[in-house]
Design a protein around this motif. Structure first.
Motif, PDB file in Angstrom:
ATOM      1  N   THR A  60       0.871  -1.167  -0.200  1.00  0.00           N
ATOM      2  CA  THR A  60       0.039  -0.054   0.037  1.00  0.00           C
ATOM      3  C   THR A  60       0.854   1.315  -0.243  1.00  0.00           C
ATOM      4  OG1 THR A  60      -0.263  -0.158   2.462  1.00  0.00           O
ATOM      5  CG2 THR A  60      -2.083  -1.271   1.294  1.00  0.00           C
ATOM      6  N   THR A  61       1.903   1.166   0.664  1.00  0.00           N
ATOM      7  CA  THR A  61       3.120   2.223   0.560  1.00  0.00           C
ATOM      8  C   THR A  61       4.337   1.885   0.362  1.00  0.00           C
ATOM      9  OG1 THR A  61       3.371   2.260   3.040  1.00  0.00           O
ATOM     10  CG2 THR A  61       1.501   3.689   2.172  1.00  0.00           C
ATOM     11  N   ARG A  62       5.109   2.741  -0.214  1.00  0.00           N
ATOM     12  CA  ARG A  62       6.666   2.480  -0.208  1.00  0.00           C
ATOM     13  C   ARG A  62       7.439   3.279   1.102  1.00  0.00           C
ATOM     14  NH1 ARG A  62       8.407   0.536  -5.220  1.00  0.00           N
ATOM     15  NH2 ARG A  62       6.775   0.444  -6.609  1.00  0.00           N
ATOM     16  N   THR A  63       8.490   2.540   1.464  1.00  0.00           N
ATOM     17  CA  THR A  63       9.150   3.025   2.359  1.00  0.00           C
ATOM     18  C   THR A  63      10.128   4.251   1.807  1.00  0.00           C
ATOM     19  OG1 THR A  63       9.111   0.871   3.806  1.00  0.00           O
ATOM     20  CG2 THR A  63      11.099   2.541   4.006  1.00  0.00           C
ATOM     21  N   PRO A  64      10.190   5.117   2.358  1.00  0.00           N
ATOM     22  CA  PRO A  64      11.280   6.274   1.776  1.00  0.00           C
ATOM     23  C   PRO A  64      12.546   5.950   2.291  1.00  0.00           C
ATOM     24  CG  PRO A  64       9.798   7.209   3.736  1.00  0.00           C
ATOM     25  CD  PRO A  64       9.401   5.736   3.417  1.00  0.00           C
ATOM     26  N   VAL A  65      13.235   5.977   1.309  1.00  0.00           N
ATOM     27  CA  VAL A  65      14.782   5.939   1.477  1.00  0.00           C
ATOM     28  C   VAL A  65      15.542   7.012   0.986  1.00  0.00           C
ATOM     29  CG1 VAL A  65      16.875   4.464   0.992  1.00  0.00           C
ATOM     30  CG2 VAL A  65      14.655   3.432   1.543  1.00  0.00           C
ATOM     31  N   GLU A  66      16.437   7.575   1.564  1.00  0.00           N
ATOM     32  CA  GLU A  66      17.447   8.570   1.144  1.00  0.00           C
ATOM     33  C   GLU A  66      19.018   8.290   0.785  1.00  0.00           C
ATOM     34  OE1 GLU A  66      19.178  12.915   2.404  1.00  0.00           O
ATOM     35  OE2 GLU A  66      18.080  11.929   3.768  1.00  0.00           O
ATOM     36  N   PHE A 163      24.676   7.257  -5.227  1.00  0.00           N
ATOM     37  CA  PHE A 163      24.800   7.377  -6.729  1.00  0.00           C
ATOM     38  C   PHE A 163      23.333   6.594  -7.379  1.00  0.00           C
ATOM     39  CE2 PHE A 163      27.642   3.961  -5.686  1.00  0.00           C
ATOM     40  CZ  PHE A 163      26.875   2.738  -6.065  1.00  0.00           C
ATOM     41  N   LEU A 164      22.447   6.281  -6.400  1.00  0.00           N
ATOM     42  CA  LEU A 164      21.328   5.481  -6.905  1.00  0.00           C
ATOM     43  C   LEU A 164      20.204   6.490  -7.676  1.00  0.00           C
ATOM     44  CD1 LEU A 164      20.580   2.977  -3.898  1.00  0.00           C
ATOM     45  CD2 LEU A 164      21.725   2.596  -5.901  1.00  0.00           C
ATOM     46  N   LYS A 165      19.589   5.739  -8.469  1.00  0.00           N
ATOM     47  CA  LYS A 165      18.591   6.419  -9.376  1.00  0.00           C
ATOM     48  C   LYS A 165      17.442   6.826  -8.493  1.00  0.00           C
ATOM     49  CE  LYS A 165      16.222   4.220 -12.563  1.00  0.00           C
ATOM     50  NZ  LYS A 165      15.733   3.503 -13.423  1.00  0.00           N
ATOM     51  N   ASN A 166      16.765   8.081  -8.420  1.00  0.00           N
ATOM     52  CA  ASN A 166      15.515   8.383  -7.686  1.00  0.00           C
ATOM     53  C   ASN A 166      14.043   7.787  -8.203  1.00  0.00           C
ATOM     54  OD1 ASN A 166      17.181   9.857  -5.931  1.00  0.00           O
ATOM     55  ND2 ASN A 166      16.799  11.855  -7.229  1.00  0.00           N
ATOM     56  N   GLY A 167      13.606   7.454  -7.368  1.00  0.00           N
ATOM     57  CA  GLY A 167      12.091   6.890  -7.802  1.00  0.00           C
ATOM     58  C   GLY A 167      11.792   5.619  -7.146  1.00  0.00           C
ATOM     59  N   PRO A 168      10.674   4.659  -7.631  1.00  0.00           N
ATOM     60  CA  PRO A 168      10.547   3.455  -7.129  1.00  0.00           C
ATOM     61  C   PRO A 168      11.421   2.391  -7.409  1.00  0.00           C
ATOM     62  CG  PRO A 168       9.231   4.031  -9.102  1.00  0.00           C
ATOM     63  CD  PRO A 168       9.771   5.277  -8.683  1.00  0.00           C
ATOM     64  N   ALA A 169      11.665   1.749  -6.414  1.00  0.00           N
ATOM     65  CA  ALA A 169      12.492   0.747  -6.667  1.00  0.00           C
ATOM     66  C   ALA A 169      12.373  -0.381  -5.289  1.00  0.00           C
ATOM     67  CB  ALA A 169      13.999   0.984  -6.231  1.00  0.00           C
ATOM     68  N   ASN A 192      10.876   4.098  -2.225  1.00  0.00           N
ATOM     69  CA  ASN A 192      10.904   5.137  -3.062  1.00  0.00           C
ATOM     70  C   ASN A 192      12.114   6.026  -2.601  1.00  0.00           C
ATOM     71  OD1 ASN A 192       9.429   6.738  -5.094  1.00  0.00           O
ATOM     72  ND2 ASN A 192       9.958   8.429  -3.533  1.00  0.00           N
ATOM     73  N   ILE A 193      13.182   6.092  -3.505  1.00  0.00           N
ATOM     74  CA  ILE A 193      14.320   6.537  -3.225  1.00  0.00           C
ATOM     75  C   ILE A 193      14.564   8.179  -3.757  1.00  0.00           C
ATOM     76  CG2 ILE A 193      16.813   6.603  -4.026  1.00  0.00           C
ATOM     77  CD1 ILE A 193      16.567   3.619  -4.639  1.00  0.00           C
ATOM     78  N   THR A 194      15.018   8.957  -2.767  1.00  0.00           N
ATOM     79  CA  THR A 194      15.304  10.177  -3.133  1.00  0.00           C
ATOM     80  C   THR A 194      16.647  10.804  -2.882  1.00  0.00           C
ATOM     81  OG1 THR A 194      14.618  11.123  -0.811  1.00  0.00           O
ATOM     82  CG2 THR A 194      12.876  11.016  -2.381  1.00  0.00           C
ATOM     83  N   GLY A 195      16.911  11.862  -3.471  1.00  0.00           N
ATOM     84  CA  GLY A 195      18.534  12.456  -3.221  1.00  0.00           C
ATOM     85  C   GLY A 195      19.536  11.868  -3.916  1.00  0.00           C
ATOM     86  N   GLY A 196      19.060  10.922  -4.989  1.00  0.00           N
ATOM     87  CA  GLY A 196      20.259  10.172  -5.481  1.00  0.00           C
ATOM     88  C   GLY A 196      20.737  11.006  -6.707  1.00  0.00           C
ATOM     89  N   THR A 197      21.929  10.704  -7.227  1.00  0.00           N
ATOM     90  CA  THR A 197      22.313  11.424  -8.537  1.00  0.00           C
ATOM     91  C   THR A 197      21.928  10.604  -9.770  1.00  0.00           C
ATOM     92  OG1 THR A 197      24.544  10.202  -8.269  1.00  0.00           O
ATOM     93  CG2 THR A 197      24.227  12.491  -7.142  1.00  0.00           C
ATOM     94  N   GLY A 198      21.535   9.370  -9.571  1.00  0.00           N
ATOM     95  CA  GLY A 198      21.247   8.592 -10.838  1.00  0.00           C
ATOM     96  C   GLY A 198      22.513   8.167 -11.590  1.00  0.00           C
TER      97      GLY A 198
END
Length: 464
Positions: A60-66, A163-169, A192-198
């Motif tokens: 139902t939700t994604r855990t936020p990960v920075e 360096f991870l890509k932002n968004g769902p994972a 859900n990844i935020t703050g990454g450089t992709g």
């Protein structure tokens, strides 16, 4: 789609223990943890619980990960199998449009732990005494509340590469148990990844997770790590740059037919880079700030110490602390220099005199003294005594006789005072009366300067 299980079928599985023993990851929240068909505690197999992720994807939700920070990983389970080795990985190859998981999904390893995961035991053959079950009747045991306890389920703060890509994972935990049948466990969690450089090149350079002990599926390569008679601590063939060795690898006495020949010898122990390198943190422009913590009874309370000004190189603030033990009297700072640090005595102090703990905190050079709003941990592990904690400023009970104050992801264990205990985030009298929330409403002592916590901005790195 994953195999559908009727309500009757779920009830039967629970009755037969399918959701009872073994281990599951409970944080980040995995797929189908509380959604039918329920995530079971069984190892992956080519039958009902296929690779990857039991073929489950209900959430139902994604855990936020920075990215550039860390994420807390915790477990529930009654069958700890003597611990073992774990890997933590990320994939962007998620099911789409209601389809199944693709067995060729690429799970990229961001962290490997060799031995000691998710537990270490004085008697490896026995599992922990049962504790309260979760809401879906999964068995549980005593929890350490840290990453170093013995005879309890550990939790880990896993660095997340910048360096991870932002968004769902999807975040995955894979585990090779030490004792019992040679098995592989796998739980996956939507994040859900935020703050990454992709940085696609760096993501691709991460090694794939190790897969073994996975029978009855010709679509997935398979080998075995030993036999049931062996105690095995898997030495991952390609653990990546980042991780820890908590227990020396152990090979099977006699390597059986089908043994994973790519596993390196037990004596070939990998050398990992630091957690700060794992997250891509460069430390920035830092300076040293000295904080003095003093135990002062109410009868000796003086004027509160003022909050530090941005220009000060060192600041003294007073706050109640408890005596601790076995803390070294010298330390090495990040620049390699050695310094002497005053520590609490191993003998409980007389309450007629103040007892001071001076520690060094590396503080951002920013003049903004507003504490960070993000409650998630951001610091690398400050020392080998520190334990992971989820909420900054929170008092954490590590045992009934040991507590810590959560300081941006890490707490330093400290003994409670004689006659008290730590229970449900509070220091209380052992007879059950009074005590209150330590540091805020204790009847016999209090924080002289309540503004101490959170007074400084930046990533805290203690050098205890």
């Amino acid at each position: 789609m994953s195999p559908l299980v009727s309500a009757t079928g779920v009830a039967m599985l629970l009755l037969l223990g399918g959701a009872g023993g073994h281990m599951v990851m409970n944080n980040p929240t995995p797929y189908n943890l509380n959604i039918e068909p329920l995530l079971q505690v069984d190892p992956i197999s080519g039958g009902l619980y296929p690779f990857p992720c039991h073929n489950q994807f209900g959430f139902t939700t994604r855990t936020p990960v920075e990215a550039g920070g860390a994420t807390l990983v915790n477990f529930t389970g009654g069958g700890q199998h003597g611990g073992g080795s774990c890997q933590f990985s990320i994939t962007y190859d998620e099911p789409v449009d209601g389809g199944d998981w693709n067995k060729s999904a690429s799970f990229k390893t961001i962290y490997s732990i060799i031995g000691g995961c998710p537990a270490v035991f004085t008697d490896e053959i026995r599992n922990l005494a049962p504790a309260a079950m979760d809401q879906n009747k999964r068995q549980d045991g005593k929890h350490c509340g840290n990453d170093s306890g013995i005879d309890c389920i550990r939790q880990f703060m896993i660095p997340v590469p910048k360096f991870l890509k932002n968004g769902p994972a999807t975040f995955a935990w894979t585990w090779f148990n030490k004792v019992g049948n040679r098995e592989m466990y796998m739980n996956c969690a939507p994040i859900n990844i935020t703050g990454g450089t992709g940085d696609a090149k760096q993501i691709e350079s991460l090694p794939d997770i190790f897969i073994a002990n996975y029978p009855n599926d010709p679509e997935v390569p398979n080998c075995i790590t030993g036999t049931r008679a062996d105690k095995v601590v898997v030495n991952f063939p390609n653990p990546g740059k980042y991780g820890r060795v908590l227990e020396d690898p152990v090979e099977p006495v006699n390597k059986p037919s089908g043994y994973c020949s790519q596993i390196p010898p037990a004596l070939s122990i990998p050398t990992f880079e630091s957690d700060s390198q794992a997250t891509g943190s460069d430390g920035g422009n830092t300076r040293s700030t000295s904080i003095a913590l003093t135990v002062i009874p109410i009868s000796q309370e003086n004027n509160p110490t003022a909050r530090a000004s941005p220009a000060e190189e060192s600041t003294t603030s007073t706050a109640v602390v408890m005596p601790t033990t076995n803390i070294p009297t010298s330390e090495t700072q990040s620049d390699g220099a050695s310094s002497s640090v005053s520590r609490l005595s191993t003998t409980p102090p007389s309450m007629s005199l103040p007892t001071t703990l001076t520690t060094t905190i590396y503080e951002s050079s920013s003049t903004d003294l507003t504490p960070p709003m993000d409650p998630h941990p951001v610091a690398g592990k400050p020392n080998n005594k520190a334990v992971a904690c989820p909420t900054n400023g929170e008092l954490v009970c590590l045992d009934d006789g040991v507590f810590g104050l959560c300081n941006w992801g890490w707490a330093i264990p400290q003994r409670v005072a004689a006659g008290t205990k730590c229970m449900e985030g509070k220091i209380v009298k052992r007879n059950g009366g009074g005590g209150g929330n330590y540091g805020y409403d204790s009847p016999d002592r209090k924080v002289v300067n309540p503004d101490f916590q959170g007074a400084f901005k930046g990533t805290y790195q203690h050098t205890n």
